[in-house]
Design an enzyme around this catalytic site. Structure first.
Site, mmCIF file in Angstrom:
data_model
loop_
_atom_site.group_PDB
_atom_site.id
_atom_site.type_symbol
_atom_site.label_atom_id
_atom_site.label_comp_id
_atom_site.label_asym_id
_atom_site.label_seq_id
_atom_site.Cartn_x
_atom_site.Cartn_y
_atom_site.Cartn_z
ATOM 1 N N TYR A 57 0.820 -1.214 0.000
ATOM 2 C CA TYR A 57 0.000 0.000 0.000
ATOM 3 C C TYR A 57 0.860 1.273 0.000
ATOM 4 C CZ TYR A 57 -3.019 3.773 1.501
ATOM 5 O OH TYR A 57 -3.682 4.970 1.568
ATOM 6 N N HIS A 87 -3.929 16.266 -2.754
ATOM 7 C CA HIS A 87 -4.359 16.381 -1.363
ATOM 8 C C HIS A 87 -4.206 17.792 -0.793
ATOM 9 C CE1 HIS A 87 -4.458 12.090 -1.754
ATOM 10 N NE2 HIS A 87 -4.664 11.854 -0.476
ATOM 11 N N ASN A 199 1.158 11.597 5.579
ATOM 12 C CA ASN A 199 0.496 10.745 6.571
ATOM 13 C C ASN A 199 1.115 11.029 7.936
ATOM 14 O OD1 ASN A 199 -1.630 8.940 6.636
ATOM 15 N ND2 ASN A 199 -0.637 7.506 5.242
ATOM 16 N N TYR A 283 -17.152 30.668 46.289
ATOM 17 C CA TYR A 283 -16.349 29.599 45.684
ATOM 18 C C TYR A 283 -15.242 30.121 44.771
ATOM 19 C CZ TYR A 283 -19.871 26.149 47.137
ATOM 20 O OH TYR A 283 -20.714 25.336 47.847
ATOM 21 N N ARG A 286 -12.530 30.758 47.245
ATOM 22 C CA ARG A 286 -12.228 29.650 48.147
ATOM 23 C C ARG A 286 -11.804 28.380 47.411
ATOM 24 N NH1 ARG A 286 -16.852 26.787 51.354
ATOM 25 N NH2 ARG A 286 -17.986 28.601 50.618
ATOM 26 N N PHE A 331 -1.561 6.822 12.280
ATOM 27 C CA PHE A 331 -1.889 8.192 11.880
ATOM 28 C C PHE A 331 -3.168 8.707 12.528
ATOM 29 C CE2 PHE A 331 -3.416 5.122 8.678
ATOM 30 C CZ PHE A 331 -4.778 5.219 8.942
ATOM 31 N N GLU A 416 -11.994 5.241 5.123
ATOM 32 C CA GLU A 416 -11.664 5.928 6.377
ATOM 33 C C GLU A 416 -12.977 6.268 7.069
ATOM 34 O OE1 GLU A 416 -9.147 9.035 4.857
ATOM 35 O OE2 GLU A 416 -7.855 7.541 3.895
#
Length: 525
Positions: A57, A87, A199, A283, A286, A331, A416
């Site tokens: 791959y 990409h 990646n 609060y 405190r 990844f 994915e």
């Protein structure tokens, strides 16, 4: 001049502090002979796989849903440059230059481990960009935080093949112009190199490193400002006693309580009301150890996870040896995505309780401190509207606290099918922290104003010096003025860590540690 430290990529243990030092130019990076040998050996394995024609791959197959499409030996190099082009689909404003530089450093560290099949030449070019501050322009949107931060990393490495833009010598220029100025030429990417570059989790991780740094700064300053507010409103010091926190010993709680108690030590203001009738404070005063402490614990968790990721290999596939390549999921950004969402909430809560202290200071319920922190009101609104701003910022932060990692939209035609959205979580956490800095700046101003009404009594050495430092920038307000000018000066003091520097200087002279500086260790008393 002190010689710069050197960090050996792929060998030395990287921390958030070291990463930031490299980005600031305080530490140099290099590749040792041993690391170069590992890198070359990994690249040779990839070359052998291509020569044998065995389908692996990303080396000789398509990507994502095209993983079953075989790529010929002749086309494997074209495949790698094409992946950077296809990409590069990021949109939105560019990320900050320092974050893009962190991405380069983090990717270099991961590739230098020797499991990615990257070439020595390509890695050396990345180091050139780091050393010469030629930082690629990276859009902020487009990553879903799994299968790596594909879009932003593609933009980050377009300059390697002569495309994209960079910030060089303070100016945004095309890579073509960079090549003209420097004599560089485009790199011919080998098999797997394009995929190895894009990646990984470096977009998420770079944001996480900045969150670790910025959240620590806000935590340190929130304790100091909160202590000044205790003084101004004459709150009790008892909630910060160790006897209380030893019974519930969370690291963050103990740390905050010790720091605030030390800041209040030697205060005439505290002594003045030691026998008062008030039994307990609201609060927001405190419970600072419990609330600030919880946020510190969240910071610690994020820092620990970031350190693991800084020393990890997060691309895909991983080249173990010639017989074993693993197409896995290192990844996937989930480990950081969830922690970033937690840190985002932790930051928001710092701003939330700070806004409550500001509101408390305006009520006029503390003896000697007038309503709205100004004696003559009516014609003057005093500090009333400053709290409107903190309320708006605190509310905005609450809206930003929806966890990005709770969402997942399948991509890559279902290949994915679960993604982390950690890239969104990282950007969001920094946005929340920017708002928290503004809230703390306004609390700094209101605490200093309340503090003024305790004069001529004095606080301890730390808070007195801090009040003096504030007054050098922002004067006491006895009537209305354009408070946005004061706020801008307050924000500048928070970003510049003015009050931290004051404490550090006194600590050094007096031999007292308030553990204020950012370090890679979680220091507790």
């Amino acid at each position: 001049m002190t010689p710069k430290k050197t960090f050996k990529l792929g060998e030395d243990w990287l921390t958030a502090g070291i990463t930031l030092a490299i980005a600031k130019g305080e530490t140099k990076v290099k590749l040792s002979t041993n690391t170069r040998e590992k890198i070359n050996a990994s690249a040779q394995i990839v070359a052998n796989i291509v020569a044998k024609g065995k389908a692996v791959y990303g080396i000789n197959t398509g990507f994502g849903p095209l993983c079953t499409t075989k790529i010929s030996k002749e086309e494997t190099k074209v495949l790698q440059s094409n992946i950077l082009k296809s990409h590069s689909v990021g949109v939105g404003s560019p990320i900050a230059t320092d974050i893009a530089k962190l991405m380069l450093i983090l990717k270099a560290q991961s590739l230098a481990k020797g499991y990615s099949g990257i070439s020595e030449t390509t890695l050396d070019r990345i180091l050139w960009h780091i050393d010469h501050d030629a930082i690629p322009i990276v859009p902020s949107q487009g990553s879903v935080g799994a299968s790596g931060d594909l879009a932003p990393l593609s933009h980050l490495f377009l300059p390697l093949i002569g495309l994209g833009k960079v910030n060089y010598k303070g100016t945004e220029i095309t890579t073509g112009e960079l090549f003209k100025q420097t004599g560089l030429t485009a790199i011919d990417l080998g098999p797997k190199e394009g995929l190895a570059l894009i990646n990984g989790t470096q977009f998420i991780l770079a944001h996480a490193v900045k969150v670790v740094e910025k959240l620590h700064s806000c935590l340190s300053q929130a304790d100091i400002i909160g202590a000044m507010m205790v003084e101004g409103l004459q709150g009790s010091v008892k909630p910060f006693f160790n006897e209380l926190h030893a019974l519930r010993p969370f690291k963050g709680n103990i740390h905050v309580a010790k720091r605030i108690k030390r800041l209040l030590k030697g205060s005439e203001i505290m002594e003045d009301h030691i026998d008062c009738d008030r039994v307990q404070d609201p609060y927001s005063l405190r419970c600072m150890p419990q609330v600030h402490g919880a946020s510190r614990n969240a910071w610690l968790h994020l820092k620990e996870l970031v350190e693991v990721e800084l020393n990890s290999v997060t691309d895909n596939p991983i080249i173990i040896d010639e017989e074993l390549t693993i197409s896995g999921g290192n990844f996937h950004g989930q480990p950081l995505a969830m922690a970033l969402d937690y840190a985002c909430l932790a930051a928001s809560e710092l701003g939330n309780i700070s806004d409550r202290r500001i509101y408390l200071a305006l009520e006029g319920n503390s003896p000697g401190v007038p309503k709205l922190l100004m004696k003559e009101t009516g014609i003057n609104s005093g500090y009333m509207i400053l709290q409107y701003t903190t309320a708006a910022l605190a509310s905005e932060n609450k809206g930003l606290c929806f966890p990005s990692s709770a969402d997942s939209i399948p991509t890559s035609l279902g290949q994915e099918d679960h993604v982390s959205m950690g890239s969104i979580g990282g950007r969001k956490a920094l946005q929340v922290l920017e708002n928290v800095e503004k809230i703390l700046a306004i609390e700094l101003l209101t605490a200093a104003q309340a503090f003024e009404f305790r004069k001529p009594m004095k606080s301890g050495i730390f808070l007195e010096a801090i009040h003096t430092a504030i007054r050098k920038k922002v004067a006491f307000a006895d009537k209305d003025r354009v408070f946005s000018d004061d706020i801008e000066k307050g924000i500048e003091m928070i970003k510049d860590q003015t009050i931290i520097h004051v404490i550090d200087n006194i600590s050094e002279k007096e031999g007292i540690s308030l553990k204020t500086k950012f370090t890679d260790e979680f220091e507790v008393y």
